[in-house]
Design an enzyme around this catalytic site. Structure first.
Site, short mmCIF file in Angstrom:
data_model
loop_
_atom_site.label_atom_id
_atom_site.label_comp_id
_atom_site.label_asym_id
_atom_site.label_seq_id
_atom_site.Cartn_x
_atom_site.Cartn_y
_atom_site.Cartn_z
N LEU A 1 -37.39 -69.10 -90.84
CA LEU A 1 -37.93 -68.17 -89.86
C LEU A 1 -38.97 -68.93 -89.05
CD1 LEU A 1 -38.55 -64.92 -91.98
CD2 LEU A 1 -36.62 -65.42 -90.47
N ASP A 2 -39.05 -68.64 -87.76
CA ASP A 2 -40.09 -69.25 -86.93
C ASP A 2 -41.46 -68.97 -87.54
OD1 ASP A 2 -38.10 -69.98 -85.19
OD2 ASP A 2 -38.50 -68.37 -83.75
N LYS A 3 -42.41 -69.84 -87.25
CA LYS A 3 -43.77 -69.66 -87.76
C LYS A 3 -44.29 -68.25 -87.53
CE LYS A 3 -48.53 -71.06 -86.79
NZ LYS A 3 -49.42 -71.87 -85.91
#
Length: 334
Positions: A152-154
């Protein structure tokens, strides 16, 4: 531990010697493929690595050629203890949704980077998992580290599954590579987007690749990799909508790019929705304040389902939006 060609051995602890019995009927098979099929805790790549290390023996001979054909008799595979992971364990709080000997499902908070990389040498999910799992990490690829099968993106919150063993990593990786086309893998995200789509549901089928103008961004490109997002509107507000996105593929920034591509970028997305900043000024004060406090793209991984790599049973996990996104939704509802 021993196994005939028709038996599947139990998962062995690191440092054990695995023994597989091969019969004359197995002589047409490649050695690496044969061993990987009968030792589910080892991937084929791991078997090849062990062979190169001299850890596979038969009748006093060391078997180093993965492409060699199988000879009848007992084959011994020495499984060395996993070496220490390069990232160090760090006591970072985690919300654990489920955990057993094979895997762990966590609800990742926004702001937590998944894997160490340039600019994020530590303080990542991997560091947290090494500390949390400790000795229960039997090793992925011979290293005592968690097996990351998706990211997942940051600044995206929500559900992630991480493998704790080679066998689990192998199974989960295959399921994510298949994108749920033939299995039970399910991934659903909640997203707040600007505007209201002109129909209740739809599909974005647009290949994605690195932008030629900005290598840090992803863009729709005819020469890119296949990317398919299914979306459905759940709620329409005055100038925004709450939608559910289900992924048929799993490309970097896929939902963010696809929704921007059809004219509905995510609220708070400074990379792909910067052109819609003026819309924030049209929000009611409470919603504008909630969006400012969010400080990230309004995207949450709300549902994750897959076949458990050990039991084969379908498991499904759900996560409600975190407080920052829930506050914004409530403010938009008025």
């Amino acid at each position: 531990m021993s196994s005939s060609s028709s038996e599947v051995p139990a998962v062995a602890a690191a440092g054990a010697a695995l023994v597989v019995a091969a019969g004359p009927e197995d002589s047409a098979e490649r050695l690496d493929k044969f061993l990987a099929a009968r030792l589910p805790e080892l991937s084929r790549a791991r078997v090849q690595a062990l062979m190169r290390q001299g850890a596979v023996r038969q009748g006093g001979r060391t078997l180093e050629d993965p492409s060699a054909r199988v000879n009848a008799g007992e084959i011994t595979v020495d499984l060395p203890p996993p070496v220490a992971a390069e990232p160090v364990g760090q006591e970072i709080p985690l919300t654990v949704v489920f955990e057993d000997d094979a895997l762990i499902v966590i609800d990742k908070p926004a702001g937590l980077v998944v894997h160490p990389a340039a600019g994020h040498a530590d303080g990542t999910l991997v560091n947290a998992l090494i500390a949390h799992c400790g000795a229960s990490l039997s090793g992925v690829g011979g290293v005592a580290r968690p097996g990351i099968v998706h990211r997942l993106d940051k600044d995206t919150s929500g559900l992630m599954v991480v493998a704790k063993t080679d066998a689990a990593h192998r199974s989960l990786s295959a399921q994510f590579a298949d994108h749920g086309r033939t299995g039970p893998l399910r991934r659903a995200y909640l997203a707040l987007v600007w505007g209201a789509p002109d129909r209740p549901r739809g599909v974005v089928d647009a290949p994605l690749a690195r932008s030629v103008k900005n290598r840090e961004k992803i863009a729709v490109s005819s020469g890119g990799r296949e990317a398919i997002t299914h979306w459905e509107t759940l709620e329409t507000f005055e100038i925004a909508s709450l939608i559910e996105c289900r992924l048929e593929t799993g490309r970097t920034h896929q939902i963010r790019v696809h929704m921007a591509h059809i004219g509905h970028p995510l609220l708070g997305d400074e990379v792909y929705g910067a052109g819609h900043r003026t819309k924030a000024s049209k929000l009611a004060p409470e919603a504008a304040e909630a969006l400012s406090a969010l400080g990230r793209q309004a995207l949450h991984a709300a549902e994750l389902g897959f076949a458990h790599p050990v039991t084969g049973k379908t498991v499904l996990f759900e996560s409600a939006p975190p407080p920052d996104m829930a506050r914004l939704i409530a403010a938009l509802l008025g």
